[in-house]
Scaffold this active site. Sequence first.
Site, mmCIF file in Angstrom:
data_model
loop_
_atom_site.group_PDB
_atom_site.id
_atom_site.type_symbol
_atom_site.label_atom_id
_atom_site.label_comp_id
_atom_site.label_asym_id
_atom_site.label_seq_id
_atom_site.Cartn_x
_atom_site.Cartn_y
_atom_site.Cartn_z
ATOM 1 N N CYS A 257 4.065 -0.002 5.963
ATOM 2 C CA CYS A 257 3.153 0.750 5.084
ATOM 3 C C CYS A 257 3.963 1.829 4.376
ATOM 4 C CB CYS A 257 1.997 1.339 5.877
ATOM 5 S SG CYS A 257 1.158 0.164 6.959
ATOM 6 N N ALA A 258 5.039 1.410 3.733
ATOM 7 C CA ALA A 258 6.109 2.319 3.304
ATOM 8 C C ALA A 258 5.798 3.141 2.052
ATOM 9 C CB ALA A 258 7.383 1.515 3.057
ATOM 10 N N ALA A 259 5.035 2.583 1.117
ATOM 11 C CA ALA A 259 4.806 3.296 -0.137
ATOM 12 C C ALA A 259 4.001 4.567 0.124
ATOM 13 C CB ALA A 259 4.070 2.385 -1.127
ATOM 14 N N PRO A 260 4.268 5.648 -0.653
ATOM 15 C CA PRO A 260 5.073 5.720 -1.876
ATOM 16 C C PRO A 260 6.567 5.861 -1.669
ATOM 17 C CG PRO A 260 4.056 7.831 -1.454
ATOM 18 C CD PRO A 260 3.527 6.909 -0.405
ATOM 19 N N GLY A 261 7.063 6.058 -0.432
ATOM 20 C CA GLY A 261 8.487 5.901 -0.213
ATOM 21 C C GLY A 261 9.286 7.119 0.183
ATOM 22 N N GLY A 262 8.649 8.254 0.414
ATOM 23 C CA GLY A 262 9.405 9.435 0.818
ATOM 24 C C GLY A 262 10.152 9.215 2.123
ATOM 25 N N ASP A 278 5.199 -3.081 2.336
ATOM 26 C CA ASP A 278 3.910 -2.561 1.884
ATOM 27 C C ASP A 278 3.150 -3.683 1.202
ATOM 28 O OD1 ASP A 278 2.780 0.508 1.498
ATOM 29 O OD2 ASP A 278 1.928 -0.898 0.055
ATOM 30 N N ASP A 304 1.554 -7.870 3.890
ATOM 31 C CA ASP A 304 0.679 -7.190 4.835
ATOM 32 C C ASP A 304 1.430 -7.073 6.155
ATOM 33 O OD1 ASP A 304 -1.272 -6.438 6.706
ATOM 34 O OD2 ASP A 304 -2.845 -7.552 5.673
ATOM 35 N N CYS A 372 -1.417 11.041 8.528
ATOM 36 C CA CYS A 372 -1.692 12.343 7.908
ATOM 37 C C CYS A 372 -3.168 12.681 8.098
ATOM 38 C CB CYS A 372 -1.293 12.356 6.442
ATOM 39 S SG CYS A 372 -2.027 11.031 5.449
#
Length: 446
Positions: A257-262, A278, A304, A372
Site C-alpha cells: 500500500c505504498a502510494a503516495p510514496g514518502g 499499490d 492488490d 495514520c
Amino acid sequence: MARPRTSPQPEVPGLAARRIAADILDGVLHRRIALDEQLSGKAAHPGLAGLADRDRALMRRLTATVLRRLGTLRYLLGGFLEKGFPGDAPRAETILLIGAAQILWLEVPDHAAVDLSVRLAQADRRAARYAGLINAVLRRVAQSGTTTLSPKVTRDTPEWLVKRWTKTYGAETARAIAQANGQEPALDLTVKSEADSWAERLRGRVMPTGTVRTIAHGAISLLPGFDQGAWWVQDAAASLPARLLGDIRDLSVADLCAAPGGKTAQLAFAGGRVTAVDRSSVRLNRLRENLARLALDAETVTADALEWQGGSFDAVLLDAPCSSTGTIRRHPDVPWLKNEADIAVLVSLQQRLLDRAVGLLKPGAVLVYCVCSLEPEEAEDQIAALLARDPRVARSPIAAQEVFGHAEFLTADGGLRTLPPQLPDPDPRWSGLDGFYAARLTRQAP
C-alpha cells in the site's frame, strides 16, 4: 442592422477562486469526494488549470478554512437562519459557509466577501432565489463577528469522534486533539542530508524527528531543493515507521500500500532493494514521478496486496488503509467524509493485509505495521489480535532512542503512538504532528 460586437465582460477578480472552492466543498459535503481527489486526483476540478497561483492559494485557503471550522460556521449561521439552511438549494449553504469564513478568519474586506457571495448565488439556478437572504445573513455576520460564539473547542469535530477520543485518551487529550486539528499545519520535509543547511535555505527549522519544518506559501515545486530532489514532503510522524525497520542496506523490502510514496523514498534512500506495491495505478504513477525527481530506485508493482504473490522478503512495511483520523490537521475533509461504520470495514481489511504481510516474511524478518489512525481498533487492538491468532510472529518493542528519544511517543507494550498535540510550540503554526500508530513484529525461525 447588425448589432456591433461587444467583448465579453471580464470576470470579477476572485470570483473564479470562490466558485471553484464552492464546487469542491459541494463535492466533499454533498457527494463525499475527498479533497485531494478534487485538487489533483482523478476527480480534479477542470477549472483548476486556469487559476492563477494567487487564486489557487485563495481557493485552497477557503476550502480548508470552511472544513476546519465547519461546526462553528454552521452553529453561527444557524443563529441567523430562522428556518435553517435552505433544503432545496445546497449551494446556498456552501456560499454562506464560504462568505462567513472570509469575514471571520481570512483577510478579505467584509464588503467583498458579501458581494462575491451574492454573485455566486445569482449564478446558480437554485441558489439565486436566496441571494437576498445570503446578503442579509452575511451582513449580520460581519456586524457581529465572533461575539455571538460561545467557546467550544470540540464544535468543529463530529460528536462520534469526540466520544471515541474521550473514551480512548480522556477528555483533556480529546480536546487537545480537536484544538490541534483546527490549526493549519506547517510543511514537513524529509531531507536527504544537511538538514540544518536546508532548514536555513527554506526559512524553517529542524524538528526533533530530523524533519525540516517550514511555513510555506505558494507552490511547493517552487521551493529551493525541489528540482534537485533534495527532499520530499512527509509529515514528521509519517517519517517514523520506516525507520523502525533498522538497517536495511542491501535487504529485500516490500512496501505494501505504498502510494503516495514518502516511505518508499525513505526505504530506497536507506539502501533497501524496495518493491513498492499499490493497487492504484494513478497513485503509483505519482510515486514513480517522485522517485524519478529524487533519483531513487524502487521496483513498482500495480497489484492488490491481498492477492500479490511477490515471494519472501527480509523486511515488510505495511502502511494499511485506515480511517485517517490522525491526519485531520492536514486533511480537514476526513471527519466529514468518514463515519463510525467505516471503521469496522477497514478493520477487516487491515486484518487480511496483516495476515498477507506475515506470509511474505522470511524467518527472522521484520514487519512494521502502521496506520495514520487514532482509533485503537485499527492500531493497538489490531496487533493484539494478530499476536493471538498467529504464533509465527512476536512483538519487537521499539526503544526511545529509535524515535529520537521521544519516550512519550511509545506505548506501554513498545508500540509507537503519536498524537496531533505533541511537539508543542508557543507559536501554533510550528507545533503538532499527525496521529500515527506503528508496531514492529519479527517472524520466528521455525
